[in-house]
Motif scaffolding. Sequence first.
Motif, PDB file in Angstrom:
ATOM      1  N   ARG A 163       0.844  -1.198   0.000  1.00 52.48           N
ATOM      2  CA  ARG A 163       0.000   0.000   0.000  1.00 52.48           C
ATOM      3  C   ARG A 163       0.882   1.251   0.000  1.00 52.48           C
ATOM      4  O   ARG A 163       2.002   1.267   0.515  1.00 52.48           O
ATOM      5  N   ALA A 164       0.338   2.324  -0.529  1.00 49.65           N
ATOM      6  CA  ALA A 164       1.120   3.528  -0.821  1.00 49.65           C
ATOM      7  C   ALA A 164       1.703   4.203   0.416  1.00 49.65           C
ATOM      8  O   ALA A 164       2.764   4.824   0.332  1.00 49.65           O
ATOM      9  N   TYR A 165       1.060   4.091   1.566  1.00 55.63           N
ATOM     10  CA  TYR A 165       1.484   4.884   2.720  1.00 55.63           C
ATOM     11  C   TYR A 165       2.144   4.061   3.817  1.00 55.63           C
ATOM     12  O   TYR A 165       2.276   4.529   4.944  1.00 55.63           O
ATOM     13  N   LEU A 166       2.579   2.848   3.469  1.00 56.14           N
ATOM     14  CA  LEU A 166       3.401   2.086   4.404  1.00 56.14           C
ATOM     15  C   LEU A 166       4.693   2.862   4.641  1.00 56.14           C
ATOM     16  O   LEU A 166       5.307   3.350   3.688  1.00 56.14           O
ATOM     17  N   PRO A 167       5.136   3.023   5.897  1.00 61.38           N
ATOM     18  CA  PRO A 167       6.384   3.757   6.148  1.00 61.38           C
ATOM     19  C   PRO A 167       7.562   3.127   5.408  1.00 61.38           C
ATOM     20  O   PRO A 167       7.626   1.908   5.252  1.00 61.38           O
ATOM     21  N   LYS A 168       8.472   3.956   4.965  1.00 59.24           N
ATOM     22  CA  LYS A 168       9.647   3.477   4.232  1.00 59.24           C
ATOM     23  C   LYS A 168      10.784   3.073   5.162  1.00 59.24           C
ATOM     24  O   LYS A 168      11.727   2.405   4.753  1.00 59.24           O
ATOM     25  N   THR A 169      10.709   3.494   6.420  1.00 60.63           N
ATOM     26  CA  THR A 169      11.747   3.167   7.405  1.00 60.63           C
ATOM     27  C   THR A 169      11.078   2.712   8.695  1.00 60.63           C
ATOM     28  O   THR A 169       9.872   2.877   8.882  1.00 60.63           O
ATOM     29  N   GLY A 170      11.881   2.153   9.596  1.00 59.90           N
ATOM     30  CA  GLY A 170      11.384   1.768  10.910  1.00 59.90           C
ATOM     31  C   GLY A 170      10.621   0.455  10.929  1.00 59.90           C
ATOM     32  O   GLY A 170       9.863   0.194  11.862  1.00 59.90           O
ATOM     33  N   LEU A 171      10.835  -0.392   9.920  1.00 58.98           N
ATOM     34  CA  LEU A 171      10.159  -1.679   9.858  1.00 58.98           C
ATOM     35  C   LEU A 171      11.175  -2.791   9.682  1.00 58.98           C
ATOM     36  O   LEU A 171      12.157  -2.647   8.955  1.00 58.98           O
ATOM     37  N   GLU A 172      10.927  -3.916  10.345  1.00 54.43           N
ATOM     38  CA  GLU A 172      11.760  -5.110  10.198  1.00 54.43           C
ATOM     39  C   GLU A 172      10.967  -6.158   9.424  1.00 54.43           C
ATOM     40  O   GLU A 172       9.865  -6.545   9.845  1.00 54.43           O
ATOM     41  N   ARG A 173      11.492  -6.615   8.304  1.00 53.86           N
ATOM     42  CA  ARG A 173      10.803  -7.594   7.468  1.00 53.86           C
ATOM     43  C   ARG A 173      10.879  -8.972   8.112  1.00 53.86           C
ATOM     44  O   ARG A 173      11.961  -9.469   8.427  1.00 53.86           O
ATOM     45  N   LEU A 174       9.713  -9.615   8.294  1.00 46.46           N
ATOM     46  CA  LEU A 174       9.665 -10.933   8.904  1.00 46.46           C
ATOM     47  C   LEU A 174       9.401 -12.039   7.892  1.00 46.46           C
ATOM     48  O   LEU A 174       9.922 -13.145   8.032  1.00 46.46           O
ATOM     49  N   ALA A 175       8.556 -11.774   6.903  1.00 45.89           N
ATOM     50  CA  ALA A 175       8.203 -12.799   5.919  1.00 45.89           C
ATOM     51  C   ALA A 175       7.538 -12.127   4.728  1.00 45.89           C
ATOM     52  O   ALA A 175       7.043 -10.997   4.841  1.00 45.89           O
ATOM     53  N   ALA A 176       7.507 -12.824   3.597  1.00 49.42           N
ATOM     54  CA  ALA A 176       6.796 -12.339   2.412  1.00 49.42           C
ATOM     55  C   ALA A 176       6.075 -13.510   1.774  1.00 49.42           C
ATOM     56  O   ALA A 176       6.571 -14.647   1.781  1.00 49.42           O
ATOM     57  N   TYR A 177       4.899 -13.238   1.242  1.00 53.28           N
ATOM     58  CA  TYR A 177       4.049 -14.263   0.657  1.00 53.28           C
ATOM     59  C   TYR A 177       3.462 -13.758  -0.653  1.00 53.28           C
ATOM     60  O   TYR A 177       3.237 -12.565  -0.828  1.00 53.28           O
ATOM     61  N   GLU A 178       3.153 -14.691  -1.548  1.00 49.02           N
ATOM     62  CA  GLU A 178       2.401 -14.391  -2.757  1.00 49.02           C
ATOM     63  C   GLU A 178       0.953 -14.790  -2.476  1.00 49.02           C
ATOM     64  O   GLU A 178       0.647 -15.973  -2.371  1.00 49.02           O
ATOM     65  N   VAL A 179       0.076 -13.799  -2.319  1.00 51.14           N
ATOM     66  CA  VAL A 179      -1.291 -14.054  -1.868  1.00 51.14           C
ATOM     67  C   VAL A 179      -2.273 -13.894  -3.032  1.00 51.14           C
ATOM     68  O   VAL A 179      -2.368 -12.810  -3.618  1.00 51.14           O
TER      69      VAL A 179
END
Length: 199
Positions: A163-179
């Motif tokens: 989504r367009a307004y997810l912060p660009k910093t301050g996040l730690e990536r835990l997992a990614a999925y193809e939904v």
Amino acid sequence: MTPPHVPEIRLHLADEAHDLWRRTEEELAEIGLPPPFWAFAWAGGQGLARYILDHPESVRGRRVFDFASGSGLVAIAAMKAGASAVEAADIDPFCDTAIRLNAAANGVDVTFTASDRVGSDEGWDVILAGDVFYEKPFAGRLLPWFSALKSRGADILIGDPGRAYLPKTGLERLAAYEVPVTRALEDAEVKRTTVWRFA
């Protein structure tokens, strides 16, 4: 039916997505009610629910707050993963019935509130937020609240399909999925959805 990315959970969902969305959005707008977000399993929620079921230690034995709960998918996943209690919140009053029916279909108990809980703090251990960064003013309200919750020790997990307004910093990536999603509601048939920890 079962959401495609979380087959362990059964939900009452719309199966004629485009027609239902268009018709109910128009009819509800006439009487001042929000669109039926609760009738669909959105990509961010599916990704977050998948993560919780695959990593039950993230919620096991903890008090969980599912923010902008919609159908209750993420709240139900948290209970199935062993959360001690889950409170689901959504400002759409129809979510009360949707979440109650969906929780019962999965044999779990979820508490619901229809009040705007942004800025509040009930001492939750974990805050779950699926697909919430879709609008700039709303994102602007969430970030200081999430920061305050994080600063006192809460874990905040976010499911987001770009989504367009997810912060660009301050996040730690835990997992990614193809939904898999429906093209009637999204711009693709599959959305790459990431689960982040607010840092």
